[in-house]
Design a protein around this motif. Structure first.
Motif, mmCIF file in Angstrom:
data_model
loop_
_atom_site.group_PDB
_atom_site.id
_atom_site.type_symbol
_atom_site.label_atom_id
_atom_site.label_comp_id
_atom_site.label_asym_id
_atom_site.label_seq_id
_atom_site.Cartn_x
_atom_site.Cartn_y
_atom_site.Cartn_z
ATOM 1 N N VAL A 97 0.966 -1.226 0.045
ATOM 2 C CA VAL A 97 -0.150 -0.181 0.031
ATOM 3 C C VAL A 97 0.744 1.353 0.150
ATOM 4 C CG1 VAL A 97 -1.896 1.322 1.153
ATOM 5 C CG2 VAL A 97 -1.828 -1.238 1.203
ATOM 6 N N LEU A 98 1.915 1.152 0.688
ATOM 7 C CA LEU A 98 2.941 2.340 0.841
ATOM 8 C C LEU A 98 3.455 2.767 -0.740
ATOM 9 C CD1 LEU A 98 5.139 1.693 3.955
ATOM 10 C CD2 LEU A 98 3.561 4.080 3.567
ATOM 11 N N MET A 99 3.419 1.741 -1.484
ATOM 12 C CA MET A 99 4.076 2.089 -2.899
ATOM 13 C C MET A 99 3.048 3.104 -3.662
ATOM 14 S SD MET A 99 5.004 -1.679 -4.382
ATOM 15 C CE MET A 99 6.108 -2.750 -3.248
ATOM 16 N N GLY A 100 1.828 3.177 -3.062
ATOM 17 C CA GLY A 100 0.782 4.106 -3.553
ATOM 18 C C GLY A 100 1.364 5.583 -3.373
ATOM 19 N N THR A 101 1.975 5.718 -2.523
ATOM 20 C CA THR A 101 2.514 7.170 -1.966
ATOM 21 C C THR A 101 3.653 7.696 -2.731
ATOM 22 O OG1 THR A 101 3.923 6.396 -0.165
ATOM 23 C CG2 THR A 101 1.614 6.384 0.481
ATOM 24 N N THR A 102 4.234 6.982 -3.495
ATOM 25 C CA THR A 102 5.229 7.349 -4.295
ATOM 26 C C THR A 102 5.068 8.653 -5.183
ATOM 27 O OG1 THR A 102 5.015 5.773 -5.917
ATOM 28 C CG2 THR A 102 6.449 5.101 -4.171
ATOM 29 N N SER A 103 3.824 8.760 -5.568
ATOM 30 C CA SER A 103 3.694 9.881 -6.397
ATOM 31 C C SER A 103 3.907 11.189 -5.680
ATOM 32 C CB SER A 103 2.254 9.745 -7.241
ATOM 33 O OG SER A 103 1.385 9.923 -6.221
ATOM 34 N N ALA A 104 3.744 11.260 -4.529
ATOM 35 C CA ALA A 104 3.730 12.584 -3.415
ATOM 36 C C ALA A 104 5.157 12.473 -3.165
ATOM 37 C CB ALA A 104 2.780 12.460 -2.557
ATOM 38 N N PRO A 111 9.781 6.412 2.434
ATOM 39 C CA PRO A 111 8.570 6.743 3.228
ATOM 40 C C PRO A 111 8.816 6.969 4.612
ATOM 41 C CG PRO A 111 8.167 4.507 2.010
ATOM 42 C CD PRO A 111 9.687 4.790 2.006
ATOM 43 N N LYS A 112 7.871 8.199 5.041
ATOM 44 C CA LYS A 112 8.206 8.677 6.422
ATOM 45 C C LYS A 112 6.798 8.648 6.995
ATOM 46 C CE LYS A 112 11.847 12.356 5.312
ATOM 47 N NZ LYS A 112 12.117 11.687 3.928
ATOM 48 N N GLU A 113 6.718 8.907 8.212
ATOM 49 C CA GLU A 113 5.386 8.580 9.224
ATOM 50 C C GLU A 113 4.259 9.151 8.412
ATOM 51 O OE1 GLU A 113 3.479 7.024 12.112
ATOM 52 O OE2 GLU A 113 5.654 6.972 11.656
ATOM 53 N N GLN A 114 4.333 10.237 7.589
ATOM 54 C CA GLN A 114 3.195 10.969 6.951
ATOM 55 C C GLN A 114 2.760 9.845 5.882
ATOM 56 O OE1 GLN A 114 1.317 13.310 7.578
ATOM 57 N NE2 GLN A 114 -0.084 12.839 5.808
ATOM 58 N N GLU A 115 3.523 9.242 5.258
ATOM 59 C CA GLU A 115 3.096 8.223 4.174
ATOM 60 C C GLU A 115 2.624 6.937 4.678
ATOM 61 O OE1 GLU A 115 6.248 9.880 3.931
ATOM 62 O OE2 GLU A 115 5.308 11.355 2.327
ATOM 63 N N ILE A 116 3.133 6.474 5.928
ATOM 64 C CA ILE A 116 2.740 5.428 6.764
ATOM 65 C C ILE A 116 1.283 5.787 7.231
ATOM 66 C CG2 ILE A 116 3.093 4.055 8.785
ATOM 67 C CD1 ILE A 116 6.252 4.469 8.166
ATOM 68 N N LEU A 117 1.135 7.009 7.601
ATOM 69 C CA LEU A 117 -0.128 7.380 8.261
ATOM 70 C C LEU A 117 -1.306 7.168 6.892
ATOM 71 C CD1 LEU A 117 0.455 10.300 10.755
ATOM 72 C CD2 LEU A 117 -0.304 7.732 11.213
ATOM 73 N N ALA A 119 -0.946 5.489 4.179
ATOM 74 C CA ALA A 119 -1.278 4.120 3.818
ATOM 75 C C ALA A 119 -2.074 3.315 4.794
ATOM 76 C CB ALA A 119 0.114 3.325 3.718
ATOM 77 N N ARG A 120 -1.961 3.575 6.060
ATOM 78 C CA ARG A 120 -2.634 2.954 7.068
ATOM 79 C C ARG A 120 -4.503 3.408 7.002
ATOM 80 N NH1 ARG A 120 1.726 2.694 11.944
ATOM 81 N NH2 ARG A 120 2.329 0.728 11.496
ATOM 82 N N GLU A 121 -4.579 4.799 6.707
ATOM 83 C CA GLU A 121 -5.882 5.125 6.533
ATOM 84 C C GLU A 121 -6.558 4.640 5.255
ATOM 85 O OE1 GLU A 121 -9.592 7.181 6.349
ATOM 86 O OE2 GLU A 121 -7.951 6.826 7.933
ATOM 87 N N MET A 123 -6.016 1.532 4.104
ATOM 88 C CA MET A 123 -6.321 0.224 4.653
ATOM 89 C C MET A 123 -7.587 0.270 5.446
ATOM 90 S SD MET A 123 -2.773 -1.711 5.155
ATOM 91 C CE MET A 123 -1.913 -0.711 6.280
ATOM 92 N N ARG A 124 -7.597 1.259 6.194
ATOM 93 C CA ARG A 124 -8.762 1.344 7.201
ATOM 94 C C ARG A 124 -10.047 1.436 6.361
ATOM 95 N NH1 ARG A 124 -12.375 4.207 8.578
ATOM 96 N NH2 ARG A 124 -11.355 6.073 7.363
ATOM 97 N N GLN A 125 -9.907 2.249 5.522
ATOM 98 C CA GLN A 125 -11.034 2.606 4.439
ATOM 99 C C GLN A 125 -11.539 1.486 3.829
ATOM 100 O OE1 GLN A 125 -10.354 6.097 2.286
ATOM 101 N NE2 GLN A 125 -12.266 6.197 1.284
ATOM 102 N N ILE A 126 -10.716 0.391 3.236
ATOM 103 C CA ILE A 126 -10.978 -0.646 2.505
ATOM 104 C C ILE A 126 -11.166 -1.776 3.611
ATOM 105 C CG2 ILE A 126 -10.302 -2.261 0.777
ATOM 106 C CD1 ILE A 126 -10.969 0.510 -0.133
ATOM 107 N N GLN A 127 -11.065 -1.593 5.157
ATOM 108 C CA GLN A 127 -11.212 -2.520 5.968
ATOM 109 C C GLN A 127 -10.566 -3.722 5.847
ATOM 110 O OE1 GLN A 127 -15.556 -3.403 5.728
ATOM 111 N NE2 GLN A 127 -16.292 -1.414 6.483
ATOM 112 N N ILE A 128 -9.065 -3.303 5.739
ATOM 113 C CA ILE A 128 -8.041 -4.350 5.583
ATOM 114 C C ILE A 128 -6.905 -4.449 6.468
ATOM 115 C CG2 ILE A 128 -8.488 -5.278 3.178
ATOM 116 C CD1 ILE A 128 -6.178 -3.767 2.315
ATOM 117 N N SER A 129 -7.261 -3.488 7.683
ATOM 118 C CA SER A 129 -6.169 -3.245 8.383
ATOM 119 C C SER A 129 -5.555 -4.303 9.186
ATOM 120 C CB SER A 129 -6.550 -2.220 9.766
ATOM 121 O OG SER A 129 -7.053 -0.917 9.187
ATOM 122 N N HIS A 130 -6.304 -5.124 9.530
ATOM 123 C CA HIS A 130 -5.815 -6.585 10.204
ATOM 124 C C HIS A 130 -4.878 -7.368 9.211
ATOM 125 C CE1 HIS A 130 -9.139 -7.774 7.293
ATOM 126 N NE2 HIS A 130 -8.830 -8.850 7.567
#
Length: 267
Positions: A97-104, A111-117, A119-121, A123-130
């Motif tokens: 999922v982090l790979m999706g942040t590379t355009s920014a 990836p830094k903390e902002q990118e990790i946040l 990505a986690r958001e 995953m939460r939106q798609i309900q796959i955080s687990h």
């Protein structure tokens, strides 16, 4: 974001594939491309994504021609979600999922903390955080497809392009993926998918774009354009339309089979 396609034509050498296409897809719309193999659905998606640029006509987002955008700029507007993805290495779901942040990010940045946040958001939106720490290669096909959708959300794109996203999934995972796609459109995302399942297009779609011989053969709300005649013209097969749940569902049964059941007195 509104997508507009006007006067779009494309050829492979001397072979004409797309012929003077015109259509629009508005914000928050679930649009399904239907039609038989070889009518140009995948080619159209590649033109929309900017992969093919040597076409005639115009593809624009909010009135801006995509050919004037650099790839990184386009990546902030549109994301591509393939049927499947086999990475070269064993990445965790979070890494995928982090790979999706590379355009920014800038080139060679980590990836830094902002990118990790972000990505986690996603995953939460798609309900796959687990699944965050699971090996992407060891989860089910349906879960992998949801991860790829989360990666697109982490990309911060608002138009999601999907080429037969449920083609390799079992029935349960097809519904899980389609349910998430529909929820995204209710949140303002635009989803454009190609599919060989007219019944799915009818049930989930807000707009159906029917293609035949490289042209737009039908375009509009499913209830207005989906019928036995359209199925016959697109796929060359006679069917009988069956409606359920006050016309929320339409199923197309082979005409010969429907006749056999009628002769036996079955409903």
């Amino acid at each position: 974001m509104k997508l507009d396609v006007s006067n779009l034509s494309f050829s492979y050498g001397e072979k004409s594939i797309l012929k003077d296409l015109h259509f629009s897809v508005s914000d928050g719309t679930f649009c399904s491309l239907i039609g038989s193999n070889g009518v140009g659905k995948s080619t159209l998606l590649k033109c929309i994504l900017g992969i093919y640029r040597d076409y005639q006509g115009q593809v624009s987002i909010d009135g801006e021609d995509i050919r004037f955008h650099k790839p990184r700029e386009l990546a902030r507007k549109m994301a591509y979600i393939p049927q499947s993805h086999i990475p070269a290495f064993h990445y965790s779901v979070l890494d995928m999922v982090l790979m999706g942040t590379t355009s920014a990010m800038t080139a060679f940045a980590n990836p830094k903390e902002q990118e990790i946040l972000v990505a986690r958001e996603a995953m939460r939106q798609i309900q796959i955080s687990h699944l965050e720490q699971r090996d992407f290669m060891k989860i089910s096909g349906g879960e992998q497809q949801l991860v790829l959708i989360a990666r697109a959300l982490a990309q911060k794109a608002h138009i999601l392009i999907m080429d037969e996203p449920t083609a390799n999934l079992d029935y349960g995972n097809q519904l899980r993926v389609l349910d998430q796609m529909k929820k995204l459109t209710k949140s303002g995302y635009t989803v454009i998918q190609s599919t060989h399942q007219p019944e799915q297009a009818y049930l989930y779609g807000d707009q159906i774009l029917a293609m035949k011989d490289g042209r737009v053969y039908g375009d509009g709300p499913p209830q207005q354009i989906m019928n036995e005649q359209l199925i016959r013209d697109l796929y060359g097969i006679e069917t009988k339309e069956v409606r359920f749940m006050e016309d929320q569902i339409r199923v197309y049964v082979p005409a010969y089979l429907a006749q056999i059941k009628e002769d036996k007195g079955e409903k």
